[in-house]
Design a protein around this motif. Structure first.
Motif, mmCIF file in Angstrom:
data_model
loop_
_atom_site.group_PDB
_atom_site.id
_atom_site.type_symbol
_atom_site.label_atom_id
_atom_site.label_comp_id
_atom_site.label_asym_id
_atom_site.label_seq_id
_atom_site.Cartn_x
_atom_site.Cartn_y
_atom_site.Cartn_z
ATOM 1 N N LEU A 210 31.916 38.073 78.056
ATOM 2 C CA LEU A 210 32.306 39.479 78.131
ATOM 3 C C LEU A 210 33.803 39.683 77.954
ATOM 4 N N GLY A 211 34.569 38.577 77.965
ATOM 5 C CA GLY A 211 36.022 38.679 77.885
ATOM 6 C C GLY A 211 36.646 38.373 79.232
ATOM 7 N N ASP A 212 37.884 37.887 79.203
ATOM 8 C CA ASP A 212 38.536 37.455 80.436
ATOM 9 C C ASP A 212 38.732 38.596 81.426
ATOM 10 N N ASP A 213 39.152 39.755 80.955
ATOM 11 C CA ASP A 213 39.420 40.881 81.867
ATOM 12 C C ASP A 213 38.137 41.357 82.551
ATOM 13 N N THR A 214 37.079 41.494 81.766
ATOM 14 C CA THR A 214 35.810 41.939 82.341
ATOM 15 C C THR A 214 35.261 40.905 83.319
ATOM 16 N N ALA A 215 35.348 39.621 82.926
ATOM 17 C CA ALA A 215 34.849 38.556 83.806
ATOM 18 C C ALA A 215 35.614 38.534 85.121
ATOM 19 N N ALA A 216 36.942 38.687 85.042
ATOM 20 C CA ALA A 216 37.752 38.708 86.259
ATOM 21 C C ALA A 216 37.418 39.938 87.111
ATOM 22 N N GLY A 217 37.169 41.058 86.466
ATOM 23 C CA GLY A 217 36.805 42.264 87.191
ATOM 24 C C GLY A 217 35.474 42.137 87.902
ATOM 25 N N LEU A 218 34.602 41.271 87.395
ATOM 26 C CA LEU A 218 33.297 41.046 88.027
ATOM 27 C C LEU A 218 33.340 39.928 89.061
ATOM 28 N N GLY A 219 34.553 39.442 89.370
ATOM 29 C CA GLY A 219 34.708 38.477 90.448
ATOM 30 C C GLY A 219 34.795 37.029 90.039
ATOM 31 N N LEU A 220 34.889 36.746 88.730
ATOM 32 C CA LEU A 220 34.946 35.355 88.263
ATOM 33 C C LEU A 220 36.392 34.888 88.215
ATOM 34 N N ASN A 221 36.667 33.718 88.771
ATOM 35 C CA ASN A 221 37.976 33.082 88.623
ATOM 36 C C ASN A 221 37.996 32.419 87.248
ATOM 37 N N VAL A 222 38.578 33.091 86.260
ATOM 38 C CA VAL A 222 38.454 32.674 84.870
ATOM 39 C C VAL A 222 39.078 31.300 84.637
ATOM 40 N N GLY A 223 40.296 31.091 85.130
ATOM 41 C CA GLY A 223 40.965 29.819 84.898
ATOM 42 C C GLY A 223 40.215 28.643 85.490
ATOM 43 N N ARG A 224 39.806 28.780 86.741
ATOM 44 C CA ARG A 224 39.095 27.695 87.402
ATOM 45 C C ARG A 224 37.729 27.440 86.752
ATOM 46 N N THR A 225 37.049 28.525 86.372
ATOM 47 C CA THR A 225 35.752 28.377 85.724
ATOM 48 C C THR A 225 35.878 27.685 84.378
ATOM 49 N N ARG A 226 36.893 28.082 83.597
ATOM 50 C CA ARG A 226 37.083 27.457 82.293
ATOM 51 C C ARG A 226 37.416 25.972 82.436
ATOM 52 N N LEU A 227 38.175 25.618 83.455
ATOM 53 C CA LEU A 227 38.495 24.212 83.697
ATOM 54 C C LEU A 227 37.234 23.434 84.071
ATOM 55 N N LEU A 228 36.404 24.004 84.930
ATOM 56 C CA LEU A 228 35.162 23.347 85.328
ATOM 57 C C LEU A 228 34.221 23.179 84.141
ATOM 58 N N VAL A 229 34.060 24.238 83.348
ATOM 59 C CA VAL A 229 33.190 24.170 82.177
ATOM 60 C C VAL A 229 33.715 23.134 81.189
ATOM 61 N N GLY A 230 35.041 23.099 80.999
ATOM 62 C CA GLY A 230 35.631 22.106 80.098
ATOM 63 C C GLY A 230 35.387 20.690 80.577
ATOM 64 N N ALA A 231 35.453 20.464 81.894
ATOM 65 C CA ALA A 231 35.208 19.122 82.432
ATOM 66 C C ALA A 231 33.765 18.690 82.190
ATOM 67 N N ILE A 232 32.827 19.607 82.388
ATOM 68 C CA ILE A 232 31.419 19.285 82.129
ATOM 69 C C ILE A 232 31.200 19.008 80.652
#
Length: 323
Positions: A210-232
């Motif tokens: 949905l985009g970083d701004d929308t994801a953050a507005g819905l309560g997602l920690n974008v940076g931490r999530t992207r790091l976790l997804v990248g590690a997987i």
């Protein structure tokens, strides 16, 4: 259910087809009532079963990796090669061959895994510089730059060392031949963790789409999530590439094909991509054994030959799904 049936059928064909074909009845008997004195049973259980299991594991990992990579970067043509992960693994394997004399899959397994991890860390470090952090565009550009640099280094090392070229050329096209439990076993825990973790990424990837701004507005920690997804993603690609080499197009095409049936929801794309990619890889491996008898092709060649026109057809028909 169709994908499961296709995967079971591909598995039985993988056990039955080879330099000497074995009937499906003998395959079934070898599975349910193994006879150590029967040469066909020995060939099925000791030779073909490990190769089939490796094919399922590698295919599932690559199918998930392709979907995760495209969700992470919001790029419909993202794959492990574009993000620099597969080229990093290739460079590490070449270093292992040139510097340490490693010549067998079990030997350069950890070189490939380490190379994938190092290349991914470097891509993340470059992309995360600046105020916006590791955005999808920066990840893609950094991955392409690292991939180009490592590919050039690989070419230079192979030109300088002919013996490395002889060993490397069989690994670099991707293969399941000669891969058994001795290769899969040491890295299986990483592979299992990566596959299980990836299956739980549906909601985070949907929010990132949905985009970083929308994801953050819905309560997602974008940076931490992207790091976790990248590690997987690194674990999936690193293990699959370490075991079978860089198999192209599978991680790119399968998520596109799956989206035709699931739509854009990653909660469905991820579980569909794993069995679909595993079945396709096994069918390709069976074809590789048939088309060049009594020898066989590398499965990576068959996947590329089939995958390229399929992907072109998807694009021409306007079915290459957007994100």
């Amino acid at each position: 259910m169709v994908l499961i049936v296709a995967l079971v059928a591909a598995s039985f064909l993988s056990l039955a087809v080879g330099s000497a074909d074995i009937s499906l009845e003998s395959v079934w008997r070898a599975i349910v009532a193994y006879d150590a004195a029967d040469p066909e049973h020995i060939a099925i259980i000791d030779k073909r079963l490990p190769r089939t299991v490796v094919g399922i594991a590698v295919g599932a990992a690559l199918g998930l990796a392709g979907a995760v990579a495209q969700g992470l970067t919001r790029n419909p043509i993202a794959d492990p090669g574009l993000l620099g992960i597969s080229p990093g693994a290739a460079l590490a394997v070449v270093v292992g061959i040139v510097a340490f004399g490693v010549t067998n899959p079990a030997g350069y397994l950890w070189f490939a895994f380490a190379g994938a991890c190092i290349a991914s860390a470097l891509v993340w470090f470059i992309a995360s510089r600046g105020r916006d952090g590791a955005t999808p565009v920066k990840l893609t550009l950094a991955g392409a730059a690292i991939g180009a640099a490592t590919t050039s280094l690989v070419s230079g090392l192979l030109i300088a060392r002919a013996e490395a070229l002889d060993t490397m050329r069989f690994w670099q096209v991707g293969a399941l031949a000669g891969r058994g439990f001795d290769v899969l076993g040491p890295i299986a825990p990483f592979l299992i963790v990566g596959v299980v973790a990836a299956l739980f990424l549906g909601r985070p990837l949907n929010l990132l789409a949905l985009g970083d701004d929308t994801a953050a507005g819905l309560g997602l920690n974008v940076g931490r999530t992207r790091l976790l997804v990248g590690a997987i993603l690194v674990v999936l690609v690193g293990t699959a590439t370490a075991v079978a080499g860089p198999i192209s197009f599978l991680a790119l095409v399968v998520p596109h094909a799956v989206r035709r049936f699931t739509g854009p929801d990653y909660r469905w794309i991820l579980p569909y991509s794993a069995p679909a990619a595993a079945a396709i890889l096994l069918f390709a491996d069976v074809a590789a054994r048939i088309v060049a008898r009594p020898s066989e092709l590398q499965v990576g060649i068959v996947v590329a030959v089939v995958g390229a026109p399929v992907f072109i057809a998807l694009i021409r028909r306007g079915r290459a799904a957007g994100l």
